[in-house]
Every structure is written in C-alpha cells, then in structure tokens.
Design a protein around this motif. Structure first.
Motif, PDB file in Angstrom:
ATOM      1  N   ALA A 107       0.854  -1.186   0.000  1.00 17.11           N
ATOM      2  CA  ALA A 107       0.000   0.000   0.000  1.00 17.11           C
ATOM      3  C   ALA A 107       0.894   1.241   0.000  1.00 17.11           C
ATOM      4  CB  ALA A 107      -0.923   0.007   1.218  1.00 17.11           C
ATOM      5  N   LEU A 108       0.727   2.109  -0.999  1.00 13.85           N
ATOM      6  CA  LEU A 108       1.555   3.302  -1.180  1.00 13.85           C
ATOM      7  C   LEU A 108       0.656   4.517  -1.368  1.00 13.85           C
ATOM      8  CD1 LEU A 108       4.025   1.765  -3.808  1.00 13.85           C
ATOM      9  CD2 LEU A 108       4.463   2.050  -1.354  1.00 13.85           C
ATOM     10  N   ALA A 109       1.001   5.621  -0.724  1.00 14.98           N
ATOM     11  CA  ALA A 109       0.221   6.854  -0.846  1.00 14.98           C
ATOM     12  C   ALA A 109       1.151   8.046  -0.893  1.00 14.98           C
ATOM     13  CB  ALA A 109      -0.753   6.996   0.328  1.00 14.98           C
ATOM     14  N   ASN A 110       0.774   9.078  -1.648  1.00 14.31           N
ATOM     15  CA  ASN A 110       1.624  10.272  -1.738  1.00 14.31           C
ATOM     16  C   ASN A 110       1.164  11.364  -0.773  1.00 14.31           C
ATOM     17  OD1 ASN A 110      -0.690  11.116  -3.119  1.00 14.31           O
ATOM     18  ND2 ASN A 110       0.452  12.197  -4.722  1.00 14.31           N
ATOM     19  N   PHE A 150      -4.644   4.370   7.156  1.00 12.49           N
ATOM     20  CA  PHE A 150      -4.145   3.736   5.930  1.00 12.49           C
ATOM     21  C   PHE A 150      -3.281   2.516   6.254  1.00 12.49           C
ATOM     22  CE2 PHE A 150      -0.955   3.832   2.350  1.00 12.49           C
ATOM     23  CZ  PHE A 150      -1.825   3.417   1.349  1.00 12.49           C
ATOM     24  N   ILE A 151      -2.311   2.672   7.148  1.00 11.81           N
ATOM     25  CA  ILE A 151      -1.435   1.557   7.524  1.00 11.81           C
ATOM     26  C   ILE A 151      -2.237   0.464   8.218  1.00 11.81           C
ATOM     27  CG2 ILE A 151       0.488   0.880   9.007  1.00 11.81           C
ATOM     28  CD1 ILE A 151       1.371   2.353   6.519  1.00 11.81           C
ATOM     29  N   GLN A 152      -3.143   0.849   9.105  1.00 16.56           N
ATOM     30  CA  GLN A 152      -3.971  -0.142   9.797  1.00 16.56           C
ATOM     31  C   GLN A 152      -4.763  -0.991   8.820  1.00 16.56           C
ATOM     32  OE1 GLN A 152      -6.334   2.127  12.621  1.00 16.56           O
ATOM     33  NE2 GLN A 152      -5.341   1.037  14.293  1.00 16.56           N
ATOM     34  N   GLN A 153      -5.386  -0.325   7.857  1.00 13.80           N
ATOM     35  CA  GLN A 153      -6.213  -1.052   6.904  1.00 13.80           C
ATOM     36  C   GLN A 153      -5.374  -1.994   6.037  1.00 13.80           C
ATOM     37  OE1 GLN A 153      -9.416  -1.287   6.808  1.00 13.80           O
ATOM     38  NE2 GLN A 153      -9.797   0.238   8.401  1.00 13.80           N
ATOM     39  N   ALA A 154      -4.160  -1.563   5.683  1.00  9.77           N
ATOM     40  CA  ALA A 154      -3.284  -2.440   4.901  1.00  9.77           C
ATOM     41  C   ALA A 154      -2.893  -3.672   5.708  1.00  9.77           C
ATOM     42  CB  ALA A 154      -2.045  -1.670   4.446  1.00  9.77           C
TER      43      ALA A 154
END
Length: 349
Positions: free
Chosen positions: A322-325, A334-338
C-alpha cells in the motif's frame, strides 16, 4: 507498530478490500494498493501523481518508500554474507577505525547482525543531526547531514546495553549498515543494491537514484523529493506497487528464484535468530507476528510526503503493498487497513 484488532466485518471481494485500503489514505491522495493471494495478483489505483491531476497513478508509479528501504538493506546484507563478502557476526571493530567505535563497554561488540535487527543499542538518529535538521524539518531533515559526518556520529554514540538484548529502532544503525555494505562492495549504496538485489529480481521501477514519479504532500502541500545522502540504506528507496509486490512474492515463496545467493538471502532474512541468551528472536529488518497457522512479516515507511506498507505471509503465500503520496497522520488508518487486509487474506480457511 502495534497490530490493530480484527475488523468487525470484511468486504465481500478482494477488489472491495483493496478499495477500502485506498480510501483510508484520504480523498485527495494518490494511492496504489496491490495484493497477491491464492496464486493471483490484483491492484487498485486511485488519484493522480500530483494536484494538477494530469497523470493518474498506476501500478508502475514510483513512490518514496521511507523505511521499507531497510528490508532491502537486509536483503543486501544477507546476499553479501551468502557470497562471503561479509559475515553476519562481523563486529564493528573490523569495519570502522578504532576511534569511531561507540563509547561505553559494549560498542566494540556490535555486529552487522545487530545493526540489521535494531539490537545494536545505537540511538534512533545520528548524534549531531538535529542542529542541521531543524531548518528543513518539515521537508528534508536529513538533507544537510553528509556522509563524512557518519563516523564522527558513531564515535559520539554511547552504547549502554549489551547488543542483542533489546530492540531499539534506529535509522542511524540501519543507515550505518548500508554505508558499511557499500564500502565492502567498493560501490555506493544505490549501485550495490542495484547490482546484487534489484537487477537480479528485475525490479525496474525501483532504485535510490532519481525522483519518485508521484509528488509527496504534507498537510495538503507538495513536498520536495526526499534526500538522505548519508543514510540511504535507512530510507532512500523509491519503488512501485508492481515491483514491491514482486519482491514480496519472492520472500513469501523463495523457491521461485533460481538457486543462488539471493535465494538463500530471501530465506536468511526471515530466519529468527537469538543474538543473546536473554534477547528476543528476530528476523533481519522485518517486524514479525506469529498468528495461528501463519506468520506475518511487515514493515512501514514514511517520508515527509509519502506513506508505505509492505507485508507478506509465507504460509499461505500472501502479500500486500500500500503506497500513498501523503504523509501519515495520527488519525489516519491507511497503515492499519493495509495490515488488516494482510491479516485477513492470510487467515486459514
């Protein structure tokens, strides 16, 4: 990272699960989320490389990965050890001049393996970094910390505990490891990694040189490209969802690689090793959590404008990227969901 609890319910399909992770990055984020499970790969991309909204994110878009770089430094270490260029138990006293060894009774006992497991006892940041980091703290705190200062910072460090007894996460230690490996390879870190890890794995979107194709954002504002000249082995890597998923698949299923030093390295980084009689058993660089029927390996990363997650399980062969800008936030999930996606996909039927 403290693994979150299981979700109360799960989306019905893998596509919906990937979209759930992507949405957690925020409405304006450019995101690439990819997963491998059951022998199949799937990716979901949303948003654009920057706020001009001219170039959509895709599986090959390069993001800054921050500390996910450390897992590649561990692979480089294991590969060089397999080829006899270094030894995992090699002490710092054989790698740096005597004047540069950390102060305290245990500095000379630090090994390359201690650096790769965050059990060396070195500080999180290099001594002497903060005065130069303050002026660019929200953009490039490492940019003005140059390689010629690395050994001086090591000499100013004090190691108070016996190496191998306690985990203390250290950007300094892993960056120092990358520096020492590059010296032994008679190359810079980026070139050594390219020659011995990235090129053999055909990771064509990945490297420490050049720019990310996506522009990072901090609180909605664009950030300059991340620069970490003295410690590239800690956080300099740029990569794509496509490349990272390829690497994770090899880690989950190393038998897919031809026999050789890199195949051995893929297995070696996951081997749990006790570096002292009373210390924890750890893989190289990765965080690991044992769950019923499988083990999860994962690492997160962040720069001032990007967030990254990489995780996998060898049994069954499962991987999530999982990558986000956008930068991580205290309330972001975001990290939790990944992580929860990795946990759900790897669960026994």
């Amino acid at each position: 990272m403290r693994p979150p609890a299981e979700p109360a319910s799960e989306p019905a399909s893998l596509t919906e699960r990937l979209h759930l992770v992507a949405r957690a990055a925020g409405r304006d984020a450019g995101v690439a989320v990819a997963a491998y499970t059951g022998g199949d790969s799937l990716a979901v991309c949303q948003g654009f490389t920057d706020r001009t909204r001219t170039r959509p994110i895709d599986e090959a878009t390069r993001f800054e990965t921050g500390s996910v770089t450390k897992t590649f430094t561990a692979l480089l270490l294991a590969d060089m050890a397999a080829r006899g260029v270094v030894h995992l138990g090699e002490p710092l006293s054989r790698c740096v001049p005597a004047w540069a060894l950390p102060r305290g009774p245990h500095g000379a006992a630090i090994t390359l393996e201690h650096l790769a497991t965050h059990t060396a006892g070195l500080p999180r940041l290099p001594p002497g970094l903060l005065p130069t980091a303050a002026r660019s703290w929200f953009s490039n705190p490492y940019a003005h910390y140059t390689p010629d200062r690395l050994l001086d910072s090591l000499a100013r460090s004090r190691v108070c505990r016996r190496p191998g007894t306690r985990v203390a996460y250290s950007n300094f230690g892993m960056g120092l490891l990358g520096h020492l490996l590059a010296e032994r390879a008679a190359a810079d870190y980026a070139s050594a990694l390219q020659t011995h890890v990235l090129r053999p794995l055909h990771l064509t979107d990945t490297g420490c040189d050049g720019l990310a194709q996506a522009t990072g954002h901090l609180r909605g504002r664009p950030r300059p490209p991340w620069s970490i000249p003295a410690l590239p082995g800690a956080a300099a890597l740029r990569s794509s969802a496509r490349d990272l998923l390829t690497c994770l698949r090899y880690l989950a299923e190393p038998a897919r690689l031809p026999d050789g030093s890199l195949r051995y390295a893929m297995t070696e980084v996951l081997r749990l090793r006790a570096l002292s009689a009373d210390g924890p058993r750890l893989p190289l660089a990765w965080s690991m959590r044992a769950l019923p029927g499988r083990d999860l390996y994962f690492h997160t990363g962040a720069t001032r404008g990007f967030t990254a997650f990489a995780g996998f399980s060898p049994r069954p062969g499962t991987a999530v990227v999982a990558l986000a800008n956008t930068n991580p936030t205290l309330r972001g999930t975001f990290i939790q969901q990944a992580y929860l996606l990795l946990r759900a996909l790897s669960a026994p039927d």
